[in-house]
Design a protein around this motif. Structure first.
Motif, PDB file in Angstrom:
ATOM      1  N   ARG A 547      18.292 -31.980 -20.515  1.00 21.79           N
ATOM      2  CA  ARG A 547      17.944 -30.965 -19.509  1.00 21.79           C
ATOM      3  C   ARG A 547      17.327 -31.611 -18.271  1.00 21.79           C
ATOM      4  O   ARG A 547      17.579 -31.181 -17.138  1.00 21.79           O
ATOM      5  N   VAL A 548      16.522 -32.647 -18.466  1.00 24.31           N
ATOM      6  CA  VAL A 548      15.942 -33.349 -17.317  1.00 24.31           C
ATOM      7  C   VAL A 548      17.028 -34.003 -16.482  1.00 24.31           C
ATOM      8  O   VAL A 548      17.014 -33.953 -15.243  1.00 24.31           O
ATOM      9  N   LEU A 549      18.011 -34.601 -17.154  1.00 19.30           N
ATOM     10  CA  LEU A 549      19.121 -35.227 -16.419  1.00 19.30           C
ATOM     11  C   LEU A 549      19.935 -34.182 -15.671  1.00 19.30           C
ATOM     12  O   LEU A 549      20.364 -34.415 -14.530  1.00 19.30           O
ATOM     13  N   GLU A 550      20.175 -33.024 -16.291  1.00 17.49           N
ATOM     14  CA  GLU A 550      20.940 -31.974 -15.613  1.00 17.49           C
ATOM     15  C   GLU A 550      20.212 -31.494 -14.366  1.00 17.49           C
ATOM     16  O   GLU A 550      20.840 -31.244 -13.319  1.00 17.49           O
ATOM     17  N   CYS A 551      18.896 -31.347 -14.452  1.00 15.12           N
ATOM     18  CA  CYS A 551      18.122 -30.954 -13.261  1.00 15.12           C
ATOM     19  C   CYS A 551      18.218 -32.013 -12.175  1.00 15.12           C
ATOM     20  O   CYS A 551      18.361 -31.693 -10.986  1.00 15.12           O
ATOM     21  N   LEU A 552      18.168 -33.266 -12.573  1.00 16.54           N
ATOM     22  CA  LEU A 552      18.269 -34.352 -11.599  1.00 16.54           C
ATOM     23  C   LEU A 552      19.622 -34.358 -10.914  1.00 16.54           C
ATOM     24  O   LEU A 552      19.715 -34.486  -9.685  1.00 16.54           O
ATOM     25  N   MET A 553      20.697 -34.185 -11.676  1.00 22.39           N
ATOM     26  CA  MET A 553      22.036 -34.211 -11.088  1.00 22.39           C
ATOM     27  C   MET A 553      22.262 -32.995 -10.199  1.00 22.39           C
ATOM     28  O   MET A 553      22.961 -33.083  -9.178  1.00 22.39           O
ATOM     29  N   ALA A 554      21.687 -31.850 -10.580  1.00 21.51           N
ATOM     30  CA  ALA A 554      21.835 -30.657  -9.749  1.00 21.51           C
ATOM     31  C   ALA A 554      21.140 -30.832  -8.408  1.00 21.51           C
ATOM     32  O   ALA A 554      21.631 -30.374  -7.365  1.00 21.51           O
ATOM     33  N   CYS A 555      19.993 -31.478  -8.401  1.00 22.97           N
ATOM     34  CA  CYS A 555      19.282 -31.701  -7.142  1.00 22.97           C
ATOM     35  C   CYS A 555      19.938 -32.779  -6.290  1.00 22.97           C
ATOM     36  O   CYS A 555      19.814 -32.772  -5.058  1.00 22.97           O
ATOM     37  N   ARG A 556      20.630 -33.700  -6.931  1.00 23.59           N
ATOM     38  CA  ARG A 556      21.305 -34.752  -6.170  1.00 23.59           C
ATOM     39  C   ARG A 556      22.543 -34.232  -5.459  1.00 23.59           C
ATOM     40  O   ARG A 556      22.914 -34.726  -4.392  1.00 23.59           O
ATOM     41  N   SER A 557      23.239 -33.229  -6.055  1.00 26.18           N
ATOM     42  CA  SER A 557      24.458 -32.694  -5.437  1.00 26.18           C
ATOM     43  C   SER A 557      24.054 -31.688  -4.370  1.00 26.18           C
ATOM     44  O   SER A 557      23.783 -30.520  -4.648  1.00 26.18           O
ATOM     45  N   LYS A 558      24.001 -32.077  -3.107  1.00 25.55           N
ATOM     46  CA  LYS A 558      23.524 -31.242  -2.000  1.00 25.55           C
ATOM     47  C   LYS A 558      24.638 -30.300  -1.554  1.00 25.55           C
ATOM     48  O   LYS A 558      25.823 -30.604  -1.685  1.00 25.55           O
ATOM     49  N   PRO A 559      24.317 -29.111  -0.971  1.00 24.32           N
ATOM     50  CA  PRO A 559      25.339 -28.192  -0.441  1.00 24.32           C
ATOM     51  C   PRO A 559      26.053 -28.806   0.758  1.00 24.32           C
ATOM     52  O   PRO A 559      25.550 -29.736   1.383  1.00 24.32           O
ATOM     53  N   PRO A 560      27.244 -28.262   1.123  1.00 23.58           N
ATOM     54  CA  PRO A 560      28.018 -28.858   2.246  1.00 23.58           C
ATOM     55  C   PRO A 560      27.259 -28.837   3.564  1.00 23.58           C
ATOM     56  O   PRO A 560      27.322 -29.791   4.336  1.00 23.58           O
ATOM     57  N   GLU A 561      26.532 -27.709   3.853  1.00 21.88           N
ATOM     58  CA  GLU A 561      25.830 -27.677   5.142  1.00 21.88           C
ATOM     59  C   GLU A 561      24.725 -28.726   5.197  1.00 21.88           C
ATOM     60  O   GLU A 561      24.443 -29.295   6.257  1.00 21.88           O
ATOM     61  N   GLU A 562      24.115 -29.029   4.043  1.00 25.77           N
ATOM     62  CA  GLU A 562      23.088 -30.067   4.014  1.00 25.77           C
ATOM     63  C   GLU A 562      23.697 -31.434   4.297  1.00 25.77           C
ATOM     64  O   GLU A 562      23.140 -32.247   5.036  1.00 25.77           O
ATOM     65  N   GLU A 563      24.880 -31.672   3.679  1.00 28.68           N
ATOM     66  CA  GLU A 563      25.555 -32.944   3.931  1.00 28.68           C
ATOM     67  C   GLU A 563      25.948 -33.071   5.392  1.00 28.68           C
ATOM     68  O   GLU A 563      25.852 -34.146   5.990  1.00 28.68           O
ATOM     69  N   GLU A 564      26.440 -31.920   5.987  1.00 27.19           N
ATOM     70  CA  GLU A 564      26.835 -31.968   7.394  1.00 27.19           C
ATOM     71  C   GLU A 564      25.620 -32.233   8.282  1.00 27.19           C
ATOM     72  O   GLU A 564      25.705 -32.983   9.267  1.00 27.19           O
TER      73      GLU A 564
END
Length: 701
Positions: A547-564
């Motif tokens: 569960r800790v790893l899943e939370c970490l991966m979810a926070c690492r995958s940023k939304p498209p507008e954030e990436e832009e």
């Protein structure tokens, strides 16, 4: 349990039957005086030894090496077998020397070739050997006395070396069966006796020797277990020097010996006293003297039978005052004890001299690893420490290994050791499956979890230098997590996301890098990768680690507008960096150009002033006309002369003024002014008949 190894007791059984009187057919030149022989004298014919002589000499050489290196606690019992068994000595320490054995063998004499072979058998000697192994030695009796009621814990093991001339492989199997049955019977007798001990393990080494030139009727066989008590091996060897070589190899295997060859020993020639030659001497000793070589794998194989380490002779010391740091001392025994080089080396050392030995190297400085010296009439091979002595102070970890690494995580390592200390474990603990948990195994498992990812150097880690990651790093190494632990880990991850959104700086090490180091988004990418590595190392501990790893991966995958937004931010930073660099380059270039321009103006002003002075001083020269300075639109205003260098502000102001003057039409009055003074309403004065003088004052005509 006090275990005496098989090397504690060795029984030699040598066949003394008539067929052992047969020649070994390996000739030895008896008459060596070939050059100085008087004419007319017939040379003596070469001689050959018998199988019995070869067997006795080889076995005596075996005993000599063993006595040289192990004068105590390694015992030999010698038995001669013909029509009966003749035991030549006992297990007492007084009988353990070559003089006693050779005197007893001389009393036995060579075998009688005319005796009846049917009355002789090697079986008598093998039965006597088993009986001898059951007898207690002085060292075993001492151990049993110390243990008192636990005397049965003293072990009894031994080895039987039988030298004979077997008829076939079936004959060998018959001898093995005889030894096995005899051990079984004598163990029954020893169980009911206080003066005998049961044989727990026995090694039978059968050596079939035959004359040179004949075919062997017995095949070799490696060590084989015949019963839980008895193991057997068979060697088929030609007599003569081949048998001596085989016994030399066996004594090294049985007593864990190793070989060292001393090379380049300077020795004077007997015929020419003024000249010297270099000789080699091979020594046997315990293999522990080669521990450093075995660890490094630096050993040279010489010969097809054994391995030897080659060491080079160094100039000997004249005294023993200088002490050397030794890690071990081992008795030695020359392989060829009767050779002249071995004899000279032995006498040299027994006279109180010491010899240093170095490792032969093709390049680099020499390394002295061993030393030969005598103590109390015995020669020892000393192992010298070629590394840092344990008597010296250890190097400080802050100094770095070899002067390279200095940023070790010393404080963190101290905390790591404090968390993994071993303490007494009194109350038993059980695992989930109901089995008893071993404290040592549990400690090893915890140490393994804590070291799955633990960088040793500060510059190799980012997350362990951040206080914000401490709550996650301290609990992720646990075997199981609670809901509160998972919540704290998620809070830590959210805090890192907030830090990245605020663009907070990270403790990235810039050691060994040029410039400012990685950009801010690159720093966070390194941090997220390292944090993911830490969490993935413990993902299999429990489901809550997942569960800790899943939370970490979810926070690492940023939304498209954030990436832009990040991409636009990076482009803007790049553009600002480029513009800032361009301005700096332009300012440097402009400063150089303005400096050159100012220098040129000053030079021209000096030249005009000098020329005017020359013309004025000339008697024929007319008065120079008073000219007005012409100012063009594109011409820059005159640069004021300064005593010191022109400042950057002055140059920049001049540049701005010049640029602004080009954007509008210059005022006509300023163009026609004299000394920056312009007269107003000139047309009215002209109509009234007044003219303007150069100084700006009007006058009537």
């Amino acid at each position: 349990m006090k275990i005496f190894s098989e090397s504690h007791k060795t029984v030699f059984v040598v066949d003394h039957c008539p067929y052992m009187a047969e020649s070994c057919r390996q000739h030895v030149e008896f008459d060596m005086l070939v050059k100085n022989r008087t004419q007319g004298i017939i040379p003596l014919a070469p001689i050959s030894k018998s199988l019995w002589t070869c067997s006795v000499e080889s076995s005596m050489e075996y005993c000599r090496i063993m006595y040289d290196i192990f004068p105590f606690k390694k015992l030999v019992n010698f038995i001669v077998s013909d029509s009966g068994a003749h035991v030549l000595n006992s297990w007492t320490q007084e009988d353990q020397n070559l003089q006693e054995l050779m005197a007893a063998l001389a009393a036995v004499g060579p075998p009688n070739p005319r005796a009846d072979p049917e009355c002789c058998s090697i079986l008598h000697g093998l039965v006597a050997a088993v009986e001898t192994l059951c007898k207690i030695t002085e060292y075993q009796h001492e151990a049993r006395t110390l243990l008192m009621e636990n005397a049965e814990r003293v072990g009894n093991r031994g080895r039987i070396i039988c030298i004979t001339n077997a008829k076939s492989d079936s004959h060998v199997r018959m001898l093995e069966d005889c030894v096995q049955e005899t051990i079984h019977e004598h163990n029954k007798l020893a169980a009911n006796s206080d003066h005998l001990m049961q044989i727990q393990k026995c090694e039978l080494v059968l050596i079939h020797t035959y004359p040179v030139g004949e075919d062997s009727l017995v095949s070799d066989r490696s060590k084989k277990e015949l019963s839980p008590v008895l193991t057997s091996e068979v060697h088929s060897v030609r007599a003569g020097r081949h048998l001596a070589t085989k016994l030399n190899i066996l004594v090294q295997q049985h007593f864990d010996l190793a070989s060292t060859t001393i090379t380049n020993i300077p020795m004077k020639e007997e015929q020419h006293a003024n000249t010297s030659a270099n000789y080699d001497v091979e020594l046997l000793h315990h293999k522990d003297a080669h521990v450093d070589f075995l660890k490094s794998g630096d050993s040279s194989r010489e010969g097809s039978f054994k391995e030897t380490i080659t060491l080079k002779w160094c100039t000997p010391r004249t005294n023993n005052i200088e002490l050397h740091y030794c890690t071990g001392a081992y008795r030695i025994s020359p392989v060829d004890v009767n050779s002249r080089p071995s004899s000279c080396l032995t006498n040299f050392l027994l006279n109180g001299r010491s010899v240093l030995l170095e490792q032969p190297r093709k390049s680099g400085s020499k390394v002295i690893s061993h030393m030969l010296s005598s103590h109390g009439g015995e020669i020892f091979l000393h192992v010298l420490s070629s590394s840092r002595s344990i008597l010296e102070d250890p190097p400080s970890i802050s100094e770095g290994c070899g002067g390279r690494v200095t940023d070790y995580r010393i404080t963190d390592f101290g905390e790591f050791m404090r968390e993994n200390r071993l303490t007494p474990f009194l109350d038993p603990r059980y695992k989930i499956d109901g089995s008893l948990e071993i404290p040592l195994e549990r400690a090893k498992d915890q140490l393994e979890k804590h070291t799955r990812y633990w960088p040793m150097i500060i510059s190799q880690t980012t997350i362990f230098n951040m206080q914000a990651v401490v709550p996650l790093a301290s609990v992720i190494v646990k075997e199981s997590l609670t809901e509160e632990d998972v919540l704290n880990c998620q809070k830590t991850i959210y805090n890192l996301v907030d830090m990245e959104r605020k663009n907070d700086p990270l403790p990235i090490s810039t050691v060994g890098t040029r410039g400012k180091g990685p950009k801010r988004d690159e720093q966070y990418r390194i941090m997220w990768n390292e944090l993911e590595t830490l969490v993935r190392a413990h993902i299999n501990n429990s489901e809550k680690h997942q569960r800790v790893l899943e939370c970490l991966m979810a926070c690492r995958s940023k939304p498209p507008e954030e990436e832009e937004r990040k991409k636009r931010g990076r482009k803007r930073e790049d553009k600002e960096d480029k513009s800032e660099k361009a301005v700096k380059d332009y300012e440097q270039e402009k400063f150089w150009q303005d400096s050159e321009r100012l220098k040129g103006i000053l030079e021209r002003g000096k030249e005009e002033l000098a020329e005017a002075e020359i013309i004025k001083d000339s008697p024929d020269s007319p008065e120079p006309p008073n000219k007005k300075p012409l100012v063009e639109m594109d011409e820059t205003p005159p640069v004021e002369k300064s005593k010191g260098p022109v400042s950057l502000l002055t140059l920049w102001s001049n540049r701005i003024n010049t640029a602004n003057s080009r954007k509008h039409q210059e005022f006509a009055g300023r163009l026609n002014s004299v000394n920056n003074r312009a007269e107003l309403y000139q047309h009215l004065k002209e109509e009234n008949g007044m003219e303007t003088t150069e100084n700006g004052k009007a006058s009537r005509q």
